[in-house]
Design an enzyme around this catalytic site. Structure first.
Site, PDB file in Angstrom:
ATOM      1  N   GLU A 277       0.822  -1.202   0.000  1.00  0.00           N
ATOM      2  CA  GLU A 277       0.000   0.000   0.000  1.00  0.00           C
ATOM      3  C   GLU A 277       0.859   1.256   0.000  1.00  0.00           C
ATOM      4  OE1 GLU A 277      -3.989  -1.536   2.235  1.00  0.00           O
ATOM      5  OE2 GLU A 277      -2.228  -1.280   3.453  1.00  0.00           O
TER       6      GLU A 277
ATOM      7  N   CYS B 280       3.279   8.513   1.406  1.00  0.00           N
ATOM      8  CA  CYS B 280       3.868   7.533   2.308  1.00  0.00           C
ATOM      9  C   CYS B 280       4.017   6.228   1.535  1.00  0.00           C
ATOM     10  CB  CYS B 280       2.929   7.369   3.506  1.00  0.00           C
ATOM     11  SG  CYS B 280       3.453   6.088   4.646  1.00  0.00           S
TER      12      CYS B 280
ATOM     13  N   CYS C  80       6.606  -7.152   7.043  1.00  0.00           N
ATOM     14  CA  CYS C  80       7.781  -6.697   7.779  1.00  0.00           C
ATOM     15  C   CYS C  80       8.289  -7.874   8.598  1.00  0.00           C
ATOM     16  CB  CYS C  80       7.396  -5.535   8.702  1.00  0.00           C
ATOM     17  SG  CYS C  80       8.801  -4.772   9.532  1.00  0.00           S
TER      18      CYS C  80
ATOM     19  N   CYS D  69       6.618  -5.421  15.777  1.00  0.00           N
ATOM     20  CA  CYS D  69       6.224  -4.441  16.788  1.00  0.00           C
ATOM     21  C   CYS D  69       4.776  -4.735  17.162  1.00  0.00           C
ATOM     22  CB  CYS D  69       6.386  -3.030  16.237  1.00  0.00           C
ATOM     23  SG  CYS D  69       8.084  -2.723  15.704  1.00  0.00           S
TER      24      CYS D  69
ATOM     25  N   CYS E 284       1.694  -2.714  15.750  1.00  0.00           N
ATOM     26  CA  CYS E 284       1.668  -2.393  14.320  1.00  0.00           C
ATOM     27  C   CYS E 284       0.969  -3.485  13.519  1.00  0.00           C
ATOM     28  CB  CYS E 284       3.090  -2.196  13.819  1.00  0.00           C
ATOM     29  SG  CYS E 284       3.194  -1.966  12.044  1.00  0.00           S
TER      30      CYS E 284
ATOM     31  N   GLU F  45      10.444  -2.400   6.919  1.00  0.00           N
ATOM     32  CA  GLU F  45      11.550  -1.715   7.572  1.00  0.00           C
ATOM     33  C   GLU F  45      12.556  -1.329   6.471  1.00  0.00           C
ATOM     34  OE1 GLU F  45      12.720  -0.387  10.543  1.00  0.00           O
ATOM     35  OE2 GLU F  45      14.293   0.073   9.114  1.00  0.00           O
TER      36      GLU F  45
ATOM     37  N   SER G  12      11.859   6.352   7.911  1.00  0.00           N
ATOM     38  CA  SER G  12      11.560   5.974   9.289  1.00  0.00           C
ATOM     39  C   SER G  12      12.084   4.569   9.567  1.00  0.00           C
ATOM     40  CB  SER G  12      10.045   6.020   9.517  1.00  0.00           C
ATOM     41  OG  SER G  12       9.734   5.528  10.803  1.00  0.00           O
TER      42      SER G  12
ATOM     43  N   SER H 124      11.392   5.201  15.206  1.00  0.00           N
ATOM     44  CA  SER H 124      10.238   4.735  15.979  1.00  0.00           C
ATOM     45  C   SER H 124      10.708   4.468  17.397  1.00  0.00           C
ATOM     46  CB  SER H 124       9.696   3.449  15.360  1.00  0.00           C
ATOM     47  OG  SER H 124       9.142   3.738  14.117  1.00  0.00           O
ATOM     48  N   PHE H 125      10.611   5.459  18.242  1.00  0.00           N
ATOM     49  CA  PHE H 125      11.199   5.361  19.578  1.00  0.00           C
ATOM     50  C   PHE H 125      10.235   4.667  20.548  1.00  0.00           C
ATOM     51  CE2 PHE H 125      13.601   7.115  23.246  1.00  0.00           C
ATOM     52  CZ  PHE H 125      14.835   6.661  22.845  1.00  0.00           C
ATOM     53  N   HIS H 126       9.121   5.301  20.791  1.00  0.00           N
ATOM     54  CA  HIS H 126       7.956   4.687  21.429  1.00  0.00           C
ATOM     55  C   HIS H 126       8.056   4.269  22.894  1.00  0.00           C
ATOM     56  CE1 HIS H 126       6.414   4.809  17.452  1.00  0.00           C
ATOM     57  NE2 HIS H 126       6.903   3.680  17.018  1.00  0.00           N
TER      58      HIS H 126
ATOM     59  N   ASN I 289      -3.337   4.219  16.347  1.00  0.00           N
ATOM     60  CA  ASN I 289      -4.420   3.906  15.420  1.00  0.00           C
ATOM     61  C   ASN I 289      -4.824   2.459  15.613  1.00  0.00           C
ATOM     62  OD1 ASN I 289      -4.574   6.442  14.038  1.00  0.00           O
ATOM     63  ND2 ASN I 289      -2.580   5.936  13.168  1.00  0.00           N
TER      64      ASN I 289
ATOM     65  N   CYS J   4      -1.211   5.602  10.022  1.00  0.00           N
ATOM     66  CA  CYS J   4       0.026   4.918  10.400  1.00  0.00           C
ATOM     67  C   CYS J   4      -0.247   3.577  11.034  1.00  0.00           C
ATOM     68  CB  CYS J   4       0.755   5.682  11.494  1.00  0.00           C
ATOM     69  SG  CYS J   4       1.396   7.215  11.023  1.00  0.00           S
TER      70      CYS J   4
HETATM   71  N1  SAH Z   1       9.252   0.167   9.827  1.00  0.00           N
HETATM   72  C1  SAH Z   1       9.476   1.549   9.937  1.00  0.00           C
HETATM   73  C2  SAH Z   1       8.581   2.394   9.066  1.00  0.00           C
HETATM   74  C3  SAH Z   1       7.117   2.025   8.984  1.00  0.00           C
HETATM   75  S1  SAH Z   1       6.093   2.303  10.363  1.00  0.00           S
HETATM   76  C4  SAH Z   1       9.373   1.972  11.379  1.00  0.00           C
HETATM   77  O1  SAH Z   1       8.920   1.203  12.192  1.00  0.00           O
HETATM   78  O2  SAH Z   1       9.786   3.087  11.681  1.00  0.00           O
HETATM   79  C5  SAH Z   1       5.779   4.045  10.356  1.00  0.00           C
HETATM   80  C6  SAH Z   1       5.414   4.590  11.751  1.00  0.00           C
HETATM   81  O3  SAH Z   1       4.093   4.194  12.151  1.00  0.00           O
HETATM   82  C7  SAH Z   1       6.346   4.069  12.818  1.00  0.00           C
HETATM   83  O4  SAH Z   1       6.728   5.065  13.716  1.00  0.00           O
HETATM   84  C8  SAH Z   1       5.467   3.065  13.515  1.00  0.00           C
HETATM   85  O5  SAH Z   1       5.946   2.790  14.786  1.00  0.00           O
HETATM   86  C9  SAH Z   1       4.130   3.748  13.492  1.00  0.00           C
HETATM   87  N2  SAH Z   1       3.004   2.855  13.753  1.00  0.00           N
HETATM   88  C10 SAH Z   1       2.921   1.534  13.513  1.00  0.00           C
HETATM   89  N3  SAH Z   1       1.733   1.056  13.904  1.00  0.00           N
HETATM   90  C11 SAH Z   1       1.033   2.096  14.413  1.00  0.00           C
HETATM   91  C12 SAH Z   1      -0.281   2.236  14.940  1.00  0.00           C
HETATM   92  N4  SAH Z   1      -1.110   1.218  15.004  1.00  0.00           N
HETATM   93  N5  SAH Z   1      -0.670   3.468  15.350  1.00  0.00           N
HETATM   94  C13 SAH Z   1       0.157   4.516  15.221  1.00  0.00           C
HETATM   95  N6  SAH Z   1       1.397   4.450  14.718  1.00  0.00           N
HETATM   96  C14 SAH Z   1       1.841   3.250  14.320  1.00  0.00           C
HETATM   97 FE1  SF4 Z   2       7.787  -3.239  10.944  1.00  0.00          FE
HETATM   98 FE2  SF4 Z   2       7.794  -0.603  11.443  1.00  0.00          FE
HETATM   99 FE3  SF4 Z   2       5.581  -2.074  11.856  1.00  0.00          FE
HETATM  100 FE4  SF4 Z   2       7.673  -2.372  13.451  1.00  0.00          FE
HETATM  101  S1  SF4 Z   2       6.425  -0.504  13.214  1.00  0.00           S
HETATM  102  S2  SF4 Z   2       6.454  -4.043  12.561  1.00  0.00           S
HETATM  103  S3  SF4 Z   2       9.364  -2.095  12.035  1.00  0.00           S
HETATM  104  S4  SF4 Z   2       6.561  -1.693   9.889  1.00  0.00           S
END
Ligand code: SAH
Ligand code: SF4
Length: 395
Positions: free
Chosen positions: A119, A132, A139, A143, A146, A199, A230, A252-254, A329, A372
């Site tokens: 997508e 985007c 992936c 995470c 995600c 990633e 990212s 993606s610190f979180h 989200n 996201c």
């Molecule tokens: N794999 C890379 C890039 C794709 S994710 C990464 O992890 O950075 C893009 C962003 O969306 C990242 O910061 C990810 O942590 C965030 N993300 C993933 N799932 C999400 C969700 N359900 N709600 C909000 N942000 C999310």
């Molecule tokens: Fe992969 Fe980024 Fe999603 Fe983590 S947040 S599972 S690295 S796409």
């Protein structure tokens, strides 16, 4: 070992498909770097002496004018156009569906070789717009918040498939110059973020080559400061990103403790917060760029306390940074809840008072699951069950 800890080490074992079609088939020009295109044209019979000029001409037709047919490349001799048509193709991912959200966000479901789907999402803003794009099908990382991470099937996208997403969006938005018309300086696709599926730093070479094509100033011409990559924190590739791509970096610190980050972003078990921060400290100098964006997803009761906010600003001290707070989200079966607005604002306030910009990312395109972390191809089969996801999140 908890369910979240993968029994095998995190690897980047993914399928790669050859860049060229099977012997004798046409070679896709999209996504080739200038050097690769030059070599391909010479191999097809272009005299060495003309090769550089031909690269320039073909390049401009494809990436500046948006031409998809060699027959329209009118500054090339007819028989040369015929030769190109025989040996090459200009192939883009196929648009399976295009959804337009109430807020104007467009989500494209694209089919690529092997029947896989990825997508891309276009987010219009005033006087600009961000596309985007995805770097992998699925992936390899998992995470726990995600949606993409729940998709099992993974393969790296080729440079053609990465560049192709930009071309598809510009086609759909009809954003190609009209010969003779006055130049319109407002760009619809003014920024590209590698924040879709996958990633990007586990597909480094293809992402780098694709971004070289996107940045080339005789074509799509997006400056390196309009591209943000990212990463979840693939530490060994961060310096290379600065040196070989030079784009802006988001991470993606979180979480603010290794214990919580291990649970949310499992790659943290391989490269922990300290190791990651050390690599990030070097990035602005190596890439000659400004701030790093710290992405921080707001999960109710997990990482959103005042103490977290204070720890965060302490950790990143000395790094030029912006903190992008992302309200979580939700997706079907997600094991977390979004923090309340009051909580998000209180968190933002602490970060802001410590001297960092702390924008709260407004969710866009939620009605079409384009926000996201919601990206995941609808037809993809090998997905985890809700129970599996919930079990993993509990660690
Ligand atoms: N794999 C890379 C890039 C794709 S994710 C990464 O992890 O950075 C893009 C962003 O969306 C990242 O910061 C990810 O942590 C965030 N993300 C993933 N799932 C999400 C969700 N359900 N709600 C909000 N942000 C999310
Ligand atoms: Fe992969 Fe980024 Fe999603 Fe983590 S947040 S599972 S690295 S796409």
């Amino acid at each position: 070992m908890t369910a979240l800890v993968p029994s095998a080490p995190i690897t980047q074992d993914v399928l790669t498909i050859p860049r060229k079609l099977p012997e004798g088939g046409p070679v896709n020009i999209v996504g080739l770097t200038r050097d690769q295109l030059r070599d391909a044209l010479v191999e097809a019979g272009t005299p060495e002496k003309q090769a550089k000029m031909r690269v320039g001409q073909v390049w401009q037709w494809i990436y500046h004018w948006g031409v998809r047919d060699f027959g329209q490349m009118t500054n090339l001799a007819k028989d040369y156009r015929a030769l190109l048509a025989e040996r090459f193709e200009i192939a883009l991912p196929e648009v399976v569906t295009r959804q337009v959200s109430a807020d104007g966000t467009r989500k494209y479901l694209l089919r690529i070789a092997g029947g896989h789907e990825v997508e891309a999402v276009y987010i219009p803003e005033e006087n600009r717009g961000t596309l985007c794009i995805s770097s992998q099908v699925g992936c390899t990382l998992t995470c726990s918040f995600c949606h993409t991470g729940t998709q099992k099937l993974v393969r790296n996208l080729t440079p053609a498939e990465i560049v192709g997403q930009v071309l598809v969006a510009r086609d759909d938005l009809e954003e190609w110059p009209i010969p003779g018309a006055p130049k319109d300086e407002t760009r619809l696709v003014s920024n590209v973020v590698l924040m879709g599926m996958g990633e990007p730093l586990y597909n480094f070479d293809n992402v780098r080559d694709a971004m070289k094509v996107v940045m080339d100033n005789e074509g799509l011409s997006l400056s390196r400061r309009r591209i943000t990559l990212s990463t979840s924190g693939v530490v060994p590739e961060i310096a290379r990103t600065a040196e070989e791509i030079g784009c802006l970096l988001a991470v993606s610190f979180h979480a603010t403790t290794d214990e919580v980050r291990d649970r949310l972003v499992p790659i943290n078990k391989r490269w922990n917060i300290k190791t990651l921060l050390d690599a990030l400290r070097e990035y602005p100098r190596l890439s000659n760029s400004e701030r790093i964006t710290f992405e921080y997803v707001m999960l109710d009761g997990v990482n959103d306390s005042d103490a977290d906010a204070r720890r965060l600003v302490k950790l990143i001290q000395g790094i030029p940074a912006k903190i992008n707070l992302i309200p979580f989200n939700e997706w079907p079966g997600a094991p977390y809840k979004r923090s309340s607005w009051e909580r998000i604002e209180a968190f933002a306030d602490i970060v802001h008072k410590a001297g960092y910009a702390s924008p709260i990312r407004t969710p866009r395109g939620e009605d079409i699951m384009a926000a996201c972390g919601q990206l995941k191809s609808a037809t993809e089969r090998g997905r985890k069950s809700k129970a599996q996801i919930a079990a993993e999140a509990q660690g």
